[in-house]
Scaffold this motif. Structure first.
Motif, PDB file in Angstrom:
ATOM      1  N   GLN A 414       4.515  -3.887  -1.155  1.00 28.54           N
ATOM      2  CA  GLN A 414       3.848  -5.051  -1.730  1.00 28.54           C
ATOM      3  C   GLN A 414       2.911  -4.606  -2.843  1.00 28.54           C
ATOM      4  O   GLN A 414       2.162  -3.647  -2.687  1.00 28.54           O
ATOM      5  CB  GLN A 414       3.036  -5.776  -0.661  1.00 28.54           C
ATOM      6  N   VAL A 415       2.959  -5.291  -3.967  1.00 25.66           N
ATOM      7  CA  VAL A 415       2.024  -5.054  -5.068  1.00 25.66           C
ATOM      8  C   VAL A 415       1.475  -6.407  -5.507  1.00 25.66           C
ATOM      9  O   VAL A 415       2.238  -7.280  -5.927  1.00 25.66           O
ATOM     10  CB  VAL A 415       2.701  -4.351  -6.264  1.00 25.66           C
ATOM     11  N   ASP A 416       0.182  -6.586  -5.379  1.00 29.54           N
ATOM     12  CA  ASP A 416      -0.480  -7.817  -5.832  1.00 29.54           C
ATOM     13  C   ASP A 416       0.189  -9.070  -5.263  1.00 29.54           C
ATOM     14  O   ASP A 416       0.418 -10.055  -5.969  1.00 29.54           O
ATOM     15  CB  ASP A 416      -0.497  -7.897  -7.365  1.00 29.54           C
ATOM     16  N   GLY A 417       0.522  -9.011  -3.980  1.00 28.99           N
ATOM     17  CA  GLY A 417       1.074 -10.181  -3.318  1.00 28.99           C
ATOM     18  C   GLY A 417       2.549 -10.407  -3.549  1.00 28.99           C
ATOM     19  O   GLY A 417       3.102 -11.402  -3.090  1.00 28.99           O
ATOM     20  N   ARG A 418       3.222  -9.508  -4.273  1.00 30.87           N
ATOM     21  CA  ARG A 418       4.668  -9.627  -4.512  1.00 30.87           C
ATOM     22  C   ARG A 418       5.381  -8.498  -3.784  1.00 30.87           C
ATOM     23  O   ARG A 418       4.893  -7.365  -3.730  1.00 30.87           O
ATOM     24  CB  ARG A 418       4.977  -9.566  -6.012  1.00 30.87           C
ATOM     25  N   ALA A 434       4.632   1.728 -11.110  1.00 31.46           N
ATOM     26  CA  ALA A 434       5.545   1.897  -9.979  1.00 31.46           C
ATOM     27  C   ALA A 434       6.505   0.725  -9.858  1.00 31.46           C
ATOM     28  O   ALA A 434       7.668   0.892  -9.477  1.00 31.46           O
ATOM     29  CB  ALA A 434       4.752   2.080  -8.696  1.00 31.46           C
ATOM     30  N   THR A 435       6.034  -0.482 -10.206  1.00 31.42           N
ATOM     31  CA  THR A 435       6.887  -1.666 -10.028  1.00 31.42           C
ATOM     32  C   THR A 435       8.100  -1.650 -10.949  1.00 31.42           C
ATOM     33  O   THR A 435       9.106  -2.294 -10.651  1.00 31.42           O
ATOM     34  CB  THR A 435       6.078  -2.948 -10.266  1.00 31.42           C
ATOM     35  N   ASP A 436       8.012  -0.928 -12.072  1.00 29.73           N
ATOM     36  CA  ASP A 436       9.148  -0.880 -12.990  1.00 29.73           C
ATOM     37  C   ASP A 436      10.348  -0.173 -12.372  1.00 29.73           C
ATOM     38  O   ASP A 436      11.481  -0.351 -12.824  1.00 29.73           O
ATOM     39  CB  ASP A 436       8.749  -0.162 -14.283  1.00 29.73           C
ATOM     40  N   ASN A 464       4.085  -2.403   3.939  1.00 30.91           N
ATOM     41  CA  ASN A 464       2.896  -1.627   3.604  1.00 30.91           C
ATOM     42  C   ASN A 464       2.471  -1.798   2.153  1.00 30.91           C
ATOM     43  O   ASN A 464       3.273  -2.107   1.290  1.00 30.91           O
ATOM     44  CB  ASN A 464       3.123  -0.146   3.876  1.00 30.91           C
ATOM     45  N   ASN A 465       1.211  -1.521   1.896  1.00 27.16           N
ATOM     46  CA  ASN A 465       0.596  -1.721   0.595  1.00 27.16           C
ATOM     47  C   ASN A 465       0.707  -0.463  -0.255  1.00 27.16           C
ATOM     48  O   ASN A 465       0.118   0.561   0.073  1.00 27.16           O
ATOM     49  CB  ASN A 465      -0.884  -2.086   0.809  1.00 27.16           C
ATOM     50  N   PRO A 466       1.422  -0.500  -1.395  1.00 28.87           N
ATOM     51  CA  PRO A 466       1.617   0.698  -2.196  1.00 28.87           C
ATOM     52  C   PRO A 466       0.371   1.139  -2.945  1.00 28.87           C
ATOM     53  O   PRO A 466       0.379   2.187  -3.573  1.00 28.87           O
ATOM     54  CB  PRO A 466       2.710   0.284  -3.171  1.00 28.87           C
ATOM     55  N   GLY A 483      -0.889   0.867   4.863  1.00 32.04           N
ATOM     56  CA  GLY A 483      -1.581  -0.204   4.173  1.00 32.04           C
ATOM     57  C   GLY A 483      -1.382  -1.525   4.878  1.00 32.04           C
ATOM     58  O   GLY A 483      -1.074  -1.579   6.054  1.00 32.04           O
ATOM     59  N   SER A 484      -1.492  -2.617   4.112  1.00 31.25           N
ATOM     60  CA  SER A 484      -1.555  -3.941   4.717  1.00 31.25           C
ATOM     61  C   SER A 484      -0.216  -4.649   4.820  1.00 31.25           C
ATOM     62  O   SER A 484      -0.144  -5.742   5.342  1.00 31.25           O
ATOM     63  CB  SER A 484      -2.516  -4.822   3.902  1.00 31.25           C
ATOM     64  N   GLY A 485       0.849  -4.075   4.302  1.00 29.33           N
ATOM     65  CA  GLY A 485       2.161  -4.653   4.540  1.00 29.33           C
ATOM     66  C   GLY A 485       2.714  -5.503   3.415  1.00 29.33           C
ATOM     67  O   GLY A 485       2.060  -5.791   2.430  1.00 29.33           O
ATOM     68  N   LEU A 486       3.989  -5.881   3.570  1.00 32.81           N
ATOM     69  CA  LEU A 486       4.618  -6.790   2.626  1.00 32.81           C
ATOM     70  C   LEU A 486       3.916  -8.142   2.673  1.00 32.81           C
ATOM     71  O   LEU A 486       3.361  -8.529   3.689  1.00 32.81           O
ATOM     72  CB  LEU A 486       6.098  -6.982   2.964  1.00 32.81           C
ATOM     73  N   ALA A 487       3.989  -8.857   1.567  1.00 32.55           N
ATOM     74  CA  ALA A 487       3.294 -10.137   1.483  1.00 32.55           C
ATOM     75  C   ALA A 487       4.100 -11.228   2.172  1.00 32.55           C
ATOM     76  O   ALA A 487       5.292 -11.396   1.909  1.00 32.55           O
ATOM     77  CB  ALA A 487       3.071 -10.512   0.022  1.00 32.55           C
TER      78      ALA A 487
END
Length: 575
Positions: A414-418, A434-436, A464-466, A483-487
């Motif tokens: 998950q990055v910024d809720g996505r 990283a998202t690219d 998890n939170n990247p 981390g906090s996981g997928l959104a």
């Protein structure tokens, strides 16, 4: 148009009777409090009146209300909410609660909108307009029974509103009552044949019935009407009618196999300015569909270059991809119940912790889905290029389906809720985004967004939170780092899958780790493959059985989780 506005009665002589600045107020007052005043002039006039500081309490609340109306015309819903909140602080009123609720609705915050509409109704007297607007919020949440109840009450309160009939029809269509929906929307067209919105809604029904030419005819007429006379109701989000009409006509052209006209319509959707949640979702859909059609145009040229690549003995072996050849698009599409699935299993990661089981899991799930009649596109250990191609080929195929299933096993972050799915060639480098290097789940959801399809998305990936310091997991779990996981999807109705319903199932609960397992399959996929082919088992009941089995197998360490906006019972394996 989805919302209606209550305009409070104003006594202009009383409002502008103070002696100071009489001439200035006599000019500013009508500009501020006339609903036909252009938005910028209305906002400017109301702002200048507020600056005079000669009004307080109810009169000042009225000025804030009208400035909020001006912001609403511009689609600036944050400012609408700010001014409406100030008006409510000064003097609560039914009209202001309705206006603020409508702004929250257009932002996609449906629960808050419903609370405001409830407050407006409590202040009384009963209003068909507010009942209609609350019905819209319930409909957008997927609570179609409550939406229909509110539309019934709005119609009973009268006078007859074409929009209440139209939206009640849309709710009936979502519940599968196509004939009841068509009757309601035909009544909306009869009440006011000059409105484009009922024609757009009727086009969705025609497409669900396989009447593609009728769908194209209705959306074409809706576009003509919207261009000839822009919607005059100030509660209609700017540009939303044309964006909706072009989107639906584009989907209809695509269903007919007319890619050239579909591309033109999707391009027109993207030229519009989207301010409300529905328009933004339509633009997301148009962007993906347009890209898919352009890729299809370029495919023959890419295929011609393939032999040269194969002649290079140093080239690495291609990832394993098995996909059906897309059939030629039919001239007329019928709702035949066609079912398709995309299954991907990524485990052979080169630069992060490898996972042994995802390819095994994907094979098992693909086999189970084929056994119950799904056409399956399958990909194993895909790099980013192969992963994107497999997904895009599937999305083109899914355009002609009634049920689409997506299953993914492997790393996910998950990055910024996505949420992002991770190809096997992922490599985190300093100074790079990283998202690219990953695949955005929103792209898949936007590509599946269609009001006549049911979508089932199943993720056996970590949550998890990247952005945590550790990028690679040190244990045999499906996680890139702790981390906090997928959104979790905040609202399945605002950003995608607006119509026929979507279910998203995760292998584990928020903030937890999905285990890869000690055997040949993960605990989640092992249970899923055992139950997905059970005849006559409704999909949410099936997931309940899977959840119980996973909890037992992991001794409570892993609890599968799901979020659903399905409109009724869905059976993957028929009885």
């Amino acid at each position: 148009m989805r919302r209606l506005l209550l305009i409070p009665a104003l006594l202009a002589a009383l409002l502008w009777s103070a002696p100071c600045f009489a001439q200035a107020r006599s000019q500013l007052g009508p500009l501020c409090t006339t609903d036909t005043t252009p938005a910028d002039q209305m906002i400017d006039a109301c702002t200048k009146i507020i600056a005079l500081k000669v009004f307080s309490d109810e009169k000042l609340a009225t000025i804030y209300f009208w400035r909020a109306v001006g912001w609403n015309k511009k689609g600036n819903y944050a400012q609408v909410i700010s001014d409406a909140t100030e008006a409510l602080r000064l003097k609560p009123s039914t009209a202001v609660y309705n206006l603020r609720g409508s702004a929250y609705f257009d932002k996609g915050e449906y629960d808050i909108a419903i609370a405001d509409f409830y407050d407006a109704l409590r202040m009384g007297p009963p209003s068909g307009i507010i009942l209609h607007n609350r019905g819209n919020a319930y409909r957008s949440k997927g609570d179609y029974a409550k939406a229909i109840t509110d539309y019934d009450a709005a119609i009973k309160a009268g006078p007859k509103s074409a929009f209440s009939y139209q939206n009640r029809g849309a709710s009936k269509r979502a519940l599968g009552d196509l004939d009841g929906a068509l009757a309601d929307i035909n009544e909306a067209v009869r009440i006011d044949p000059s409105l484009p919105q009922p024609l757009i809604s009727r086009a969705v029904i025609w497409r669900a019935k396989g009447e593609i030419e009728r769908a194209i005819a209705d959306t074409s007429e809706a576009i003509r009407l919207a261009k000839a006379k822009a919607p005059v109701n100030i509660m209609t989000p700017p540009g939303s009618v044309l964006i909706s009409a072009y989107t639906q006509r584009g989907l209809s052209y695509e269903a007919r196999g007319d890619a050239a006209h579909a591309k033109e319509d999707y391009a027109s959707v993207l030229e519009g300015v989207a301010s409300d949640a529905g328009s933004k979702a339509n633009q997301a859909t148009a962007k993906v569909r347009l890209a898919l059609l352009k890729e299809a145009d370029a495919a023959p040229r890419k295929a011609a270059a393939a032999p040269a690549a194969e002649s290079n003995p140093a080239a690495p072996p291609a990832a394993s991809v098995t996909a059906p050849a897309p059939p030629a698009a039919p001239a007329r599409t019928e709702a035949t119940g066609r079912r398709v699935a995309l299954v991907i299993g990524n485990g052979a990661y080169a630069h992060v912790k490898a996972l042994p089981n995802p390819p095994n899991d994907a094979r098992a799930i693909a086999r189970s889905l084929r056994d119950i009649g799904f056409t399956v596109s399958e990909g194993l250990d895909l790099d980013r290029g192969a992963m994107q191609k497999t997904i895009h080929d599937f999305l083109r195929e899914a355009a002609r389906s009634q049920i689409a299933v997506v299953y993914y096993a492997g790393h996910g972050v998950q990055v910024d809720g996505r949420n992002y799915l991770v190809p096997v060639d992922i490599e985190f480098k300093a100074g790079s985004r990283a998202t690219d290097a990953m695949v955005d789940m929103d792209t898949i959801m936007a590509g599946l967004d269609d009001q006549i399809r049911t979508n089932i998305l199943i993720l056996d990936a970590c949550r998890n939170n990247p952005m945590a310091p550790q990028l690679a997991s040190t244990g045999p779990s499906r996680s890139i780092e702790a981390g906090s996981g997928l959104a979790a999807p905040a609202s399945l109705g605002s950003g995608s899958t607006l119509g026929a319903g979507t279910l998203i199932a995760f292998a584990t609960a928020p903030g937890q780790v999905a285990l890869d397992g000690e055997g040949a399959n993960s605990p989640f996929s092992a249970a899923l493959s055992r139950h997905v082919g059970t005849p006559g088992l409704e999909v949410q009941q099936m997931l309940t059985r899977v959840r119980a089995e996973v909890v037992a197998a992991t001794k409570g360490k892993q609890v599968p989780w799901s979020n659903s906006s399905l409109l009724g019972e869905v059976y993957l394996a028929e009885q």
